[in-house]
Design an enzyme around this catalytic site. Structure first.
Site, PDB file in Angstrom:
ATOM      1  N   GLU A 105       5.284  -3.485  12.009  1.00  0.00           N
ATOM      2  CA  GLU A 105       4.370  -2.477  12.261  1.00  0.00           C
ATOM      3  C   GLU A 105       3.258  -3.344  10.945  1.00  0.00           C
ATOM      4  O   GLU A 105       3.523  -4.074   9.884  1.00  0.00           O
ATOM      5  CB  GLU A 105       4.460  -1.223  11.285  1.00  0.00           C
ATOM      6  CG  GLU A 105       5.940  -0.720  11.418  1.00  0.00           C
ATOM      7  CD  GLU A 105       6.376   0.464   9.977  1.00  0.00           C
ATOM      8  OE1 GLU A 105       6.649   1.413  10.848  1.00  0.00           O
ATOM      9  OE2 GLU A 105       5.635   0.774   9.616  1.00  0.00           O
ATOM     10  N   ASN A 138       0.681  -1.070  -0.193  1.00  0.00           N
ATOM     11  CA  ASN A 138       0.293   0.008  -0.064  1.00  0.00           C
ATOM     12  C   ASN A 138       0.866   0.962  -0.185  1.00  0.00           C
ATOM     13  O   ASN A 138       0.388   2.235  -0.756  1.00  0.00           O
ATOM     14  CB  ASN A 138      -0.833   0.072   1.216  1.00  0.00           C
ATOM     15  CG  ASN A 138      -0.699  -0.523   2.594  1.00  0.00           C
ATOM     16  OD1 ASN A 138       0.863  -0.429   2.770  1.00  0.00           O
ATOM     17  ND2 ASN A 138      -1.002   0.320   3.737  1.00  0.00           N
ATOM     18  N   CYS A 141      -2.964   0.592   6.971  1.00  0.00           N
ATOM     19  CA  CYS A 141      -2.774   0.831   8.041  1.00  0.00           C
ATOM     20  C   CYS A 141      -3.376   1.189   9.549  1.00  0.00           C
ATOM     21  O   CYS A 141      -4.062   0.840  10.155  1.00  0.00           O
ATOM     22  CB  CYS A 141      -1.857   0.009   8.475  1.00  0.00           C
ATOM     23  SG  CYS A 141      -0.948   1.368   9.052  1.00  0.00           S
TER      24      CYS A 141
END
Ligand code: NAP
Ligand code: G3P
Length: 487
Positions: free
Chosen positions: A259, A163, A293
C-alpha cells in the site's frame, strides 16, 4: 501493565516470545515529539542477531497457532478490541504526542482499530471453503470432488508507516493472525511506541507467545535484512512508493502486498454541489496536515466554476486551527519532521517560480506549514505530480471531462479519485475511465469503511486490503481431491 513495556528512563522493550525484552546490544533510538522535541521514549535498535531469534521464534509459534480453531482465534481478537476501547484515551494521548496527530483524530484512530479487529473476528468465522465437482470440466465424470479450504502463509512481516502506527499495524496483524499466521511487526520508528502499546494489548488479550513479535529499529538499517530473510513468508507493507518499490525489487519470489503513495484527484464538474465539494475537499486535503495516503492532493476543476470553488475553499481553509495537536480542534499540526516541511516548501518554491497563483498560506515555522492553496497550477510544476504529504493543495483548471481524465491518469499513482457532479451518467463515465483502486462519487477520497476493498494501482500499490480481502491475501487455498469409484 505499563511497566512491563516501558521501564526506567523511558526505555521501551520489544515483545518477543511473550516477554518484554531489552536491547541486547544496548543500542536505542530516541523518539522525540514532532510537537516540541520532548523525548517520548527510547526503543531498541535491534541487531541482525536479535532479528534472527525473533524470526525463529515466530516460525515455531505459527505451527501451534495454526492448530487453534478459528473460533478461539476470534475470541482473542474480541478481547483485544475490548481492551483497545477501554484504553483508547490513553493510547490516543501517546499517539498525539509521538506523531503529532490531533487528539480527537488519535483517539478515533484507536477506536476505529478496535472496530476493525472485532469485524475481522466476525469475518474470519464467516469465511467458507468450496467443494468443486470434477465433472464440470470436459472429459471428467462424477468421481472427483475438490475440497478447497484456506490455510495460512506462515510468518507475516507487517511493516507500517508513521501516519497510522496503530491502525495500519492492527489492520495487518488482526487478519493475519485470524488466518492462522504468526506476525512480526516492524513499526515505523516514529510511531514505534504507539505500536508497542498495541502489541501489549494483543498480549493482554491472550494471543499466545510468539504469535506476535515486534522488531524496532530503523528500516534503513535492518529493513533489507529482515525483508530478505528466507523464513519470512509474506510481506505486508504500507509506506512510501520509494521504499515499497525497493522492497519488491530485493525480495524476488517472496509474495508482497504493497500500500503505497498517492496523488488523489478531486474532479469537480460544472453541475457539482460546490458547497459539498468544498467541505469534502478541505477535510480530505488538510486533516492531519495532509499526511494521509488518501488525502486529496490535487483539484481538477472545470474553468467555469473554478472561481466560485476557490472562494468556497478559501473561507473554509481560513477557519482551520493551526498548532498544538493536543488542543481541541487543531487540524493543521506540525509535520512529522523538518525534512518533511523542507520537501513541502521545495514544491511550493518550484510552483511559484513557474507562475502558480498563491491564493492563501505562506508561512512555515520549523515543521509547521500553514495550509496553502495554489491556483493556475500547470503541468510543468512538480506540485501537479508529486505527493507532498503536507498541507498544500494545487488547483488545475480543466475544460472538459476528458481532459480531467487524461490529467488524472497521467499520474504515476493510482490510489483513489473523487468526482463531484449531480449527473450520475457523467460520474460513471469518469469512474469507468480512471486508473485507480477506488472512485468516490460526491465524497472525499478515504479508506473507510474498512471492510471495503482498499487498493492502489500503478505506483500506489499491489494487492488488496479490506477486512475479508486482507484475510484472503494472507492465506491461500488448499485443495484436497477425493477420488472415488462411481458404480
Ligand atoms: P516510509 O518512509 O516508506 O516508511 C514506511 C515503513 O517502512 C516504516 O516502518 C519504515 O521504517 C520502513 N522502512 C524504511 N526502509 C525500509 C527498508 N529498506 N526495508 C523495510 N522497511 C523499511 O513511509 P512513511 O514516511 O512512514 O509513510 C508515508 C508514506 O506512506 C506516504 O508515501 C504515504 O502515501 C504512504 N502511505 C500509504 C498508505 C496506503 O494505504 N496506500 C497508507 C499510509 C501511508 P522507519 O520508520 O524505521 O524508517
Ligand atoms: O493513509 C492511511 C490510510 O489507511 C487511509 O485511511 O481514513 O485516512 O483514508 P484514511
Amino acid at each position: 501493565m505499563f511497566n512491563e513495556l516501558c521501564c526506567e528512563n523511558k526505555i521501551y522493550r520489544n515483545l518477543v516470545d511473550g516477554r518484554w525484552v531489552d536491547s541486547k546490544s544496548n543500542k536505542y533510538l530516541e523518539i522525540h515529539s514532532p510537537i516540541d522535541g520532548t523525548l517520548v521514549g527510547k526503543v531498541p535498535a535491534m541487531s541482525q542477531e536479535e532479528v534472527d531469534l525473533v524470526i525463529k521464534n515466530s516460525k515455531a509459534a505459527q505451527k501451534a497457532w495454526n492448530d487453534v480453531p478459528v473460533n478461539k482465534r476470534a475470541e482473542v481478537l474480541y478481547r483485544a478490541a475490548d481492551i483497545l476501547y477501554e484504553r483508547a484515551e490513553e493510547i490516543g494521548s501517546v499517539l498525539a504526542l509521538e506523531i503529532a496527530k490531533d487528539k480527537k483524530g488519535a483517539v478515533s484512530e484507536v477506536t476505529r482499530t478496535a472496530d476493525y479487529i472485532r469485524f475481522t473476528a466476525d469475518a474470519a468465522k464467516a469465511m467458507e471453503g468450496d467443494v468443486l465437482p470434477g465433472d464440470s470440466f470436459p472429459g471428467y465424470n462424477r468421481s472427483k470432488l475438490s475440497f478447497v479450504s484456506r490455510v495460512p502463509l506462515g510468518v507475516v512481516l507487517a511493516i507500517s508507516p508513521f501516519n497510522y502506527p496503530v491502525n495500519l499495524s492492527a489492520s495487518k496483524i488482526a487478519p493475519a493472525v485470524a488466518a492462522g499466521n504468526s506476525v512480526i511487526l516492524k513499526p515505523p520508528t516514529q510511531g514505534s511506541i504507539s505500536a508497542l502499546f498495541l502489541a501489549q494489548i494483543f498480549k493482554a488479550a491472550g494471543l499466545p507467545d510468539g504469535v506476535l513479535n515486534t522488531v524496532t529499529g530503523r528500516g534503513s538499517e535492518i529493513g533489507d535484512y529482515i525483508v530478505k530473510h528466507p523464513n519470512i513468508d509474506f510481506i505486508n507493507f504500507t509506506g512510501s512508493t520509494e521504499v515499497g518499490h525497493h522492497i519488491s525489487e530485493i525480495t524476488a519470489m517472496k509474495p508482497v502486498l504493497l500500500e503505497l503513495g498517492g496523488k488523489d484527484a478531486a474532479i469537480v464538474l460544472e453541475d457539482a454541489d460546490l458547497e459539498n465539494a468544498a467541505d469534502n475537499i478541505v477535510s480530505g486535503a488538510f486533516s492531519y496536515s495532509g499526511q494521509r495516503c488518501t488525502a486529496v492532493k490535487r483539484i481538477l476543476v472545470m474553468d467555469s466554476v473554478a472561481d466560485k470553488l476557490v472562494d468556497l475553499l478559501k473561507t473554509r481553509i481560513q477557519k482551520l486551527k493551526i498548532g498544538d495537536p493536543r488542543e481541541e480542534g487543531t487540524v493543521i499540526v506540525p509535520l512529522i519532521d523538518n525534512r518533511a516541511a523542507d520537501f513541502v516548501m521545495e514544491l511550493v518554491e518550484d510552483a511559484m517560480e513557474k507562475g502558480a497563483k498563491r491564493i492563501m498560506g505562506e508561512k512555515r515555522e520549523g515543521n509547521i506549514v500553514e495550509p496553502m492553496l495554489f491556483d493556475n497550477v500547470t503541468l510543468d510544476m512538480r506540485i501537479a505530480w508529486e505527493e507532498p504529504f503536507g498541507p498544500i493543495l494545487p488547483i488545475i483548471r480543466i475544460k472538459n471531462m476528458d481532459e480531467a481524465i487524461d490529467i488524472a491518469n497521467r499520474s504515476e499513482y493510482g490510489l483513489q479519485s473523487s468526482v463531484f457532479t449531480k449527473d450520475i451518467d457523467k460520474a460513471f463515465y469518469i469512474a469507468d475511465k480512471l486508473e485507480v483502486g477506488t472512485v468516490q462519487v460526491n465524497n472525499k477520497t478515504e479508506r473507510g469503511p474498512d471492510h471495503f476493498p482498499f487498493l492502489g494501482v500503478k505506483s500506489s500499490g499491489m494487492g488488496t486490503q479490506g477486512i475479508r480481502y486482507s484475510i484472503e491475501a494472507m492465506s491461500r487455498p488448499k485443495a484436497v481431491v477425493l477420488n472415488f469409484n462411481r458404480k
